[in-house]
Write an enzyme that holds these catalytic residues in place. Structure first.
Site, PDB file in Angstrom:
ATOM      1  CG  HIS B  56       6.848   9.889  -0.378  1.00 57.85           C
ATOM      2  ND1 HIS B  56       5.728  10.618  -0.696  1.00 57.85           N
ATOM      3  CD2 HIS B  56       6.957   8.927  -1.325  1.00 57.85           C
ATOM      4  CE1 HIS B  56       5.180  10.101  -1.791  1.00 57.85           C
ATOM      5  NE2 HIS B  56       5.906   9.086  -2.195  1.00 57.85           N
ATOM      6  CG  HIS B 218       2.394   8.731  -4.523  1.00 54.75           C
ATOM      7  ND1 HIS B 218       1.954   7.824  -3.605  1.00 54.75           N
ATOM      8  CD2 HIS B 218       3.694   8.438  -4.763  1.00 54.75           C
ATOM      9  CE1 HIS B 218       2.949   6.998  -3.304  1.00 54.75           C
ATOM     10  NE2 HIS B 218       4.008   7.342  -3.987  1.00 54.75           N
TER      11      HIS B 218
END
Lengths: 196, 330
Positions: B56, B218
């Site tokens: 991320h 995700h």
């Protein structure tokens, strides 16, 4: 534990495939990392009792797996290991009690129950069937994992998909069934079929 | 799939070695996966520690520095870090004033941070926790794991981090963090699926002519799939999804976030559309941040996060920050 590590290693890719359909494609590799650490810890400092083996394995999983699987499987093994206490021999009845306590701890930690499409859908029926035999426990766990296919996930990452999570087998229930199968195989290898 | 990596197993460690090489103002423990500001612990200052799966970037390690996070724990790709990392980070940054854990609402992050809080408190470190759950794409009910934590994590880390830098006590930093989360909502869209290094192929099948609405960060699929839309249509859809849940009565802070593989040209164009919709809905924008801040590896797509501001929160947002990925004001 070595049987379990072998099984997890063998099935890692399959678990990751299942996870990529409704999760984030890491369950297999995470479990493999965890059980590799478990194997190393057991080899470097072998505990004296089955209970201590489970506690050590649980602690290794919490320290290495990450995600939800680390704390959940770690708690399962740690709690079961503590329940077993200092005994050097463990009967099937005693193991059943210990695993029942471990599964209850998992349910409490994750806030989940059977039917939520999680590892509990394999573990709960397995513990119930373990009262009869190791073979029955393995069969119940496998059926439990398969039964997650049509379910809509209510806990864990798959729950974010809502209705779209239906039609896929839950990776956590699948790895739980693997663990129970490894336990049954280890018990059979142990000779009497009555020690893990 | 071609990736600029050595082997999947060392992706996280290699990235951290590179982060350390670029940023001597950070202390990077590659082996234990802990990143803290080099001057930590700062005497008398409340520390902020966050963490989550890698993939991320720049979240979270890129937001470590004065005015924001004191420390970060990067987990494996898309996997929560383990409690050992969090306890180590907390011990490294705690000055005695306490530590706020900023936790994104994902089952793994929540469980591991809960365990870490217990262990850190055993070591005499005062811990507070804030759970970020801003994603309106997820139905929040007793029967789900609750809303995910996504773009608003940046808002919480920046604004609560500024309060801590000013010398606010732990209780105050925690309440500001909760306030920011309560005022924030997000919604994300994927134009392509993500490819993780471990799997090497897209995690879900997304045909060329379609997009996925309501995705997380995700690589998990979203809740709905439609035929590809224009930037204008996507802006209408995402902003309305956010405003359906949050009716701001004050000017908002806006994050137009890239998921990793969408160029800035497209993001700025999308930002123009988002401003247009917000204008049409009567929502004034106080500040805008555009860029790849809370990403999902190589996923193309975007997310919109808004936070209803007040004067104090706006002042804290504008306060100086000096981190690898966010810096202004000094």
């Amino acid at each position: 534990m070595n049987t379990t590590a072998d099984a997890v290693s063998r099935e890692a890719v399959h678990l990751t495939e299942l996870d990529s359909e409704i999760g984030d494609a890491d369950h297999g590799i995470n479990m493999q990392r965890g059980f590799t650490a478990v194997r190393a810890a057991l080899e470097s400092d072998p505990p004296d009792t089955p209970g201590a083996v489970l506690v050590l394995a649980g602690r290794q999983l919490i320290s290495t797996v990450g995600g939800a699987s680390g704390p959940l499987y770690g708690t399962l093994l740690r709690r079961a290991g503590k329940m077993l206490g200092d005994g050097t021999e463990v009967s099937r009845e005693r193991l059943t009690e210990a695993l029942r306590a471990g599964v209850a701890a998992v349910a409490q930690l994750g806030g989940a129950k059977a039917g939520d499409k999680t590892m509990l859908d394999a573990l709960e029926p397995a513990v119930k069937a373990l009262g009869t035999s190791f073979a029955a426990a393995r069969e119940a766990a496998e059926q439990g994992a398969t039964a997650t296919v049509p379910m809509v996930a209510r806990k864990g990452r798959a729950s974010y998909l809502g209705e779209r999570s239906a039609g896929h087998q839950d990776p956590g229930a699948t790895s739980s069934a693997l663990l129970i199968a490894a336990l049954a195989r280890a018990a059979a290898d142990g000779g009497s079929g009555e020690t893990p | 799939m071609k990736m600029l990596i050595n082997v999947p197993e060392t992706v996280v460690a290699d990235g951290l070695r590179g982060l350390a090489a670029a940023h001597p103002e950070l202390r990077v423990d590659v082996e234990n996966r802990v990143v803290v500001r080099a001057d930590a612990p700062v005497a008398g200052k409340v520390a902020l520690v966050s963490g989550g799966g890698s993939g991320h970037e720049p979240l979270h390690a890129g937001f470590v520095g004065p005015g924001m996070l004191s420390g970060a724990c990067p987990g494996e790709v898309f996997t929560s870090p383990v409690p050992d990392q969090m306890v180590r980070a907390a011990a490294a940054v705690d000055s005695g004033a306490g530590v706020l854990f900023v936790v994104k609402n994902y089952t793994g992050d929540v469980l591991n941070f809960d365990m870490a809080a217990e262990l850190a408190e055993d070591e005499g470190i005062q811990i507070a926790k804030v759970l970020v759950n801003d994603d309106v794409a997820v139905t929040d009910s007793l029967y789900t794991a609750g809303r995910r934590g996504t773009g608003a994590t940046l808002f919480v880390e920046k604004i609560a981090g500024a309060a801590a830098e000013e010398g606010a006590p732990l209780e105050r930093v925690e309440s500001i963090a909760r306030e920011v989360n309560a005022r924030s909502r997000s919604f994300g869209v994927a134009l392509t699926a993500v490819t993780t290094p471990a799997k090497g192929s897209p995690t879900f099948d997304l045909p060329a002519g379609e997009l996925e609405l309501g995705i997380g960060i995700h690589g998990e699929p979203g809740r709905e799939r439609r035929a590809m839309m224009t930037s204008r249509e996507i802006a209408d859809f995402t902003v309305d999804a956010v405003l359906e849940d949050l009716k701001p009565s004050s000017p908002v802070l806006l994050l137009v976030n890239g998921m990793g593989a969408t160029p800035l040209l497209e993001l700025y164009g999308f930002n123009a559309e988002v401003h247009r919709v917000l204008g049409e809905r009567g929502v004034p924008v106080a500040r805008t941040l555009v860029g790849n801040h809370v990403t999902s590896l190589d996923m193309a797509g975007c997310s919109v996060s808004i936070c209803a501001m007040d004067e104090d929160l706006l002042r804290l947002w504008d306060a100086p920050v000096r981190t690898p990925a966010l810096r202004w004001g000094r």
